[in-house]
Write an enzyme that holds these catalytic residues in place. Structure first.
Site, PDB file in Angstrom:
ATOM      1  N   GLY A  11       1.420  -1.256   0.058  1.00 26.49           N
ATOM      2  CA  GLY A  11      -0.382   0.363   0.068  1.00 26.49           C
ATOM      3  C   GLY A  11       0.765   1.416   0.043  1.00 26.49           C
ATOM      4  N   SER A  12       0.504   2.282   0.879  1.00 25.91           N
ATOM      5  CA  SER A  12       1.177   3.356   0.541  1.00 25.91           C
ATOM      6  C   SER A  12       1.831   3.982   0.854  1.00 25.91           C
ATOM      7  CB  SER A  12       0.145   4.843   1.308  1.00 25.91           C
ATOM      8  OG  SER A  12      -1.486   4.598   0.138  1.00 25.91           O
ATOM      9  N   VAL A  13       2.890   3.150   1.594  1.00 26.09           N
ATOM     10  CA  VAL A  13       3.957   3.453   2.400  1.00 26.09           C
ATOM     11  C   VAL A  13       5.058   4.010   1.856  1.00 26.09           C
ATOM     12  CG1 VAL A  13       3.373   1.823   4.821  1.00 26.09           C
ATOM     13  CG2 VAL A  13       4.200   0.770   2.655  1.00 26.09           C
TER      14      VAL A  13
END
Length: 328
Positions: A11-13
């Site tokens: 995801g957004s990491v």
């Protein structure tokens, strides 16, 4: 061993790497402002950020603070030579995937971290080059990475762009029979730099500052978990859609992976952590577990560090007392 042998959509990491890829490729500049609103690609469902109505105009620092999906989608489009228009087609070619992965690889995403252990996974690449999946790649919802890869990624940003080989042993010391002493150092393992990322120093510093805003400014996706921390943290949250087997049979159950990467202190980093909790929560339910675990890990590190420093100080005071007594 799961930290090196199993991989997940994180995801957004990974959005820090996406922004740096956009900057280094010239697709965006430090002055770029992109509007975060739901986007419509012809023949596909609406794609948007977590906020239903969008986040409005954003620069890349604010896009990371608020975790804008749309900013990343438009950055990937720009890397493919496209500018978003409502209901447009999306002629993204395979070389855009190659370009994105070239940048991600610089951080250790999708390649070996260099660790001296067997059975390391380098993750899995998504199996096709359908145009829309390039947008998903840019928000960490297509290729998979191991927890060790994402901690190497955040460490590379934290230290100014140097990807360091993970080491299991720091030093080897001589044995001693006294339990309150440690032996002299026989051998030290020096840091091994695998590569330096191609991005400009000022761009890396901007991403460091954006990750600080995530945890230390109101509205940042990590603010609630980290705003009371005294050790000047920086980090990035992530959520990725996944599926697990339905115990009742039928269609798989949609779940979300919960992730968080962090380091501290932001000015002189001492520690970096990565938390990945697969199938952590159901859609439309709170996502806090990865942030809470990351906060607990950093709290524990700095608490132990403080106790260790106090112990050393106490031992030095005792030694001074012994010397003073001997003189007397």
């Amino acid at each position: 061993m799961g930290n090196i042998s199993t991989s997940y959509e994180m995801g957004s990491v990974v959005k820090g790497a996406t922004v740096l890829a956009g900057l280094d490729s010239g697709a965006i500049t430090p002055n770029t402002v992109l509007v975060d609103n739901p986007i419509k690609i012809k023949g596909t469902p609406i794609k948007k950020s977590a906020e239903a109505v969008g986040l409005g105009p954003l620069n890349y620092s604010s896009a990371l603070k608020y975790s804008s999906n749309v900013f990343m989608f438009k950055t990937v489009m720009a890397m493919a030579g496209l500018q978003y228009q409502s209901n447009m087609t999306l002629p993204i070619k395979a070389d855009t995937f190659t370009k994105l992965r070239f940048y991600y690889n610089q951080f250790g995403l999708g390649v070996s971290t260099g660790i001296d252990l067997d059975n390391e996974s380098i993750g899995l690449q998504g199996g096709n080059t359908i145009a829309g999946t390039a947008l998903d790649l840019g928000i960490g919802q297509y290729d998979t990475y191991t927890p060790l890869q994402i901690v190497q990624y955040i460490s590379t940003i934290a230290n100014g762009g140097y990807r360091i080989k993970p080491q299991i042993v720091k030093e080897i010391r001589k044995p001693t029979i006294k339990t309150d002493e440690i032996g002299d150092t026989q051998y030290s393992f020096e840091p091994d730099v695998l590569n330096h990322i191609t991005m400009k120093e000022e761009y890396i510093k901007d991403i460091q500052n954006a990750f600080k805003r995530v945890t230390q400014e109101k509205g940042g996706t990590g603010y609630v978990a980290f705003n009371t921390a005294k050790y000047n943290p920086a980090g990035k949250s992530g959520t990725a859609q996944a599926y697990q087997k339905n115990p009742k049979g039928g269609d798989p159950i949609e779940v979300n992976n919960s992730t968080f990467v962090a380091y501290a202190p932001t000015d002189k980093p001492q520690i970096a952590v990565a938390v990945a909790v697969p199938s952590a929560f159901l859609p439309n339910t709170p996502n806090t577990i990865a942030k809470e675990l990351a906060r607990s890990a950093l709290d524990t590190y700095f608490d132990l560090k403080k106790k260790g420093e106090q112990e050393v100080e106490n031992q030095e005071e005792k030694q001074k007392e012994v010397i003073a007594n001997e003189v007397d």
